[in-house]
Write an enzyme that holds these catalytic residues in place. Structure first.
Site, PDB file in Angstrom:
ATOM      1  N   SER A  15      -6.813   2.612  -0.449  1.00 22.18           N
ATOM      2  CA  SER A  15      -5.635   3.494  -0.508  1.00 22.18           C
ATOM      3  C   SER A  15      -5.195   3.669  -1.960  1.00 22.18           C
ATOM      4  O   SER A  15      -4.795   4.754  -2.380  1.00 22.18           O
ATOM      5  CB  SER A  15      -4.482   2.890   0.297  1.00 22.18           C
TER       6      SER A  15
ATOM      7  N   HIS B 146     -10.175   2.890   6.906  1.00 20.48           N
ATOM      8  CA  HIS B 146      -9.358   2.281   7.969  1.00 20.48           C
ATOM      9  C   HIS B 146      -9.749   2.881   9.324  1.00 20.48           C
ATOM     10  O   HIS B 146      -9.910   2.155  10.310  1.00 20.48           O
ATOM     11  CB  HIS B 146      -7.866   2.572   7.742  1.00 20.48           C
TER      12      HIS B 146
ATOM     13  N   ARG C 127     -14.853  -5.007   2.828  1.00 23.59           N
ATOM     14  CA  ARG C 127     -15.681  -3.977   2.175  1.00 23.59           C
ATOM     15  C   ARG C 127     -16.739  -4.587   1.283  1.00 23.59           C
ATOM     16  O   ARG C 127     -17.825  -4.058   1.130  1.00 23.59           O
ATOM     17  CB  ARG C 127     -14.792  -3.050   1.322  1.00 23.59           C
TER      18      ARG C 127
ATOM     19  N   LYS D  30       7.653  -4.074  -1.505  1.00 19.17           N
ATOM     20  CA  LYS D  30       6.679  -3.145  -2.104  1.00 19.17           C
ATOM     21  C   LYS D  30       7.329  -1.786  -2.248  1.00 19.17           C
ATOM     22  O   LYS D  30       8.251  -1.457  -1.520  1.00 19.17           O
ATOM     23  CB  LYS D  30       5.470  -3.012  -1.174  1.00 19.17           C
TER      24      LYS D  30
HETATM   25  O1  PNS Z   1      -3.210  -3.743   3.677  1.00 17.31           O
HETATM   26  P1  PNS Z   1      -2.803  -5.056   3.111  1.00 17.31           P
HETATM   27  O2  PNS Z   1      -1.683  -4.870   2.126  1.00 17.31           O
HETATM   28  O3  PNS Z   1      -3.950  -5.844   2.550  1.00 17.31           O
HETATM   29  O4  PNS Z   1      -2.212  -5.912   4.362  1.00 17.31           O
HETATM   30  C1  PNS Z   1      -1.698  -7.203   4.187  1.00 17.31           C
HETATM   31  C2  PNS Z   1      -1.015  -7.700   5.468  1.00 17.31           C
HETATM   32  C3  PNS Z   1       0.030  -6.728   5.942  1.00 17.31           C
HETATM   33  C4  PNS Z   1      -2.062  -7.876   6.550  1.00 17.31           C
HETATM   34  C5  PNS Z   1      -0.383  -9.084   5.145  1.00 17.31           C
HETATM   35  O5  PNS Z   1       0.397  -8.988   3.996  1.00 17.31           O
HETATM   36  C6  PNS Z   1       0.495  -9.621   6.282  1.00 17.31           C
HETATM   37  O6  PNS Z   1       0.011  -9.977   7.322  1.00 17.31           O
HETATM   38  N1  PNS Z   1       1.827  -9.647   6.046  1.00 17.31           N
HETATM   39  C7  PNS Z   1       2.787 -10.111   7.033  1.00 17.31           C
HETATM   40  C8  PNS Z   1       3.488 -11.389   6.579  1.00 17.31           C
HETATM   41  C9  PNS Z   1       2.682 -12.612   6.964  1.00 17.31           C
HETATM   42  O7  PNS Z   1       2.447 -12.888   8.124  1.00 17.31           O
HETATM   43  N2  PNS Z   1       2.238 -13.376   5.928  1.00 17.31           N
HETATM   44  C10 PNS Z   1       1.440 -14.549   6.094  1.00 17.31           C
HETATM   45  C11 PNS Z   1       0.035 -14.204   6.541  1.00 17.31           C
HETATM   46  S1  PNS Z   1      -1.159 -14.733   5.430  1.00 17.31           S
END
Ligand code: PNS
Length: 171
Positions: free
Chosen positions: A134, A23, A96, A47
């Site tokens: 992570s 990150h 990645r 979560k």
């Molecule tokens: O690190 P991660 O868990 O892959 O991150 C995922 C994240 C936080 C980027 C994604 O879940 C997100 O944007 N959540 C916010 C809710 C949202 O906007 N959902 C629709 C977007 S596809």
């Protein structure tokens, strides 16, 4: 740097449980491209993360404390709404491996459907971090493996503190 009205702001959203050197690598690359990059930690009650959102915020803030172009915040709800509030025109995500692509493409296109003015930029980390996540950091640490060089030193300390607390480290 551009004036605050015209500054190009990018969001780098994620769970960051915990922040890894992969990150950090993406954030440093983003900081070169954008006037400001906001590390946006999702508050997701569904979560059950190892680190609380405040702990994740504190760790990321500590890593970037002497970089004025990098801010760390938390957000709830839709990412595009948060981007609108922050006047961010770009969402940065790390890619990645090919296996990440489908998920990232799906999110990028859903976000574009929700807000056509926000672009997603996928960035590749240094090769040495392409296997890093992570989830694996927590698993390796919980099983007694070394995570040195994979996470900022302070995150390693925080993992050790977690492992020392009551029920121990969950993965
Ligand atoms: O690190 P991660 O868990 O892959 O991150 C995922 C994240 C936080 C980027 C994604 O879940 C997100 O944007 N959540 C916010 C809710 C949202 O906007 N959902 C629709 C977007 S596809």
């Amino acid at each position: 740097m551009a004036s605050s009205a015209s500054a190009r702001v990018a969001l780098y959203p994620g769970t960051f449980d915990p922040i890894t050197n992969g990150h950090v690598d993406i954030i440093q690359r983003g900081a070169v491209l954008f006037d400001r990059i906001v590390v946006a930690i999702l508050v997701n009650p569904a979560k059950s993360p190892l680190f609380t959102v405040d702990e994740r915020l504190e760790m990321a803030q500590e890593v970037f404390k002497s970089q004025p172009g990098v801010e760390v915040e938390t957000f709830e709800g839709l990412l595009v709404e948060y981007a609108r509030r922050r006047k961010a025109s770009v969402i940065v995500r790390g890619l990645r491996a090919v296996s990440d692509f489908e998920y990232e493409m799906q999110m990028a296109l859903m976000n574009r459907h929700l807000s056509s003015t926000i672009e997603t930029v996928l960035m590749m980390p240094a090769e040495s971090y392409t296997y890093l996540s992570s989830r694996l950091v927590k698993e390796v640490f919980a099983l007694g493996g070394s995570v040195r060089g994979l996470v900022p030193a302070m995150v390693e300390t925080r993992l050790a503190e977690k492992a020392g607390v009551g029920s121990g480290l969950r993965v």
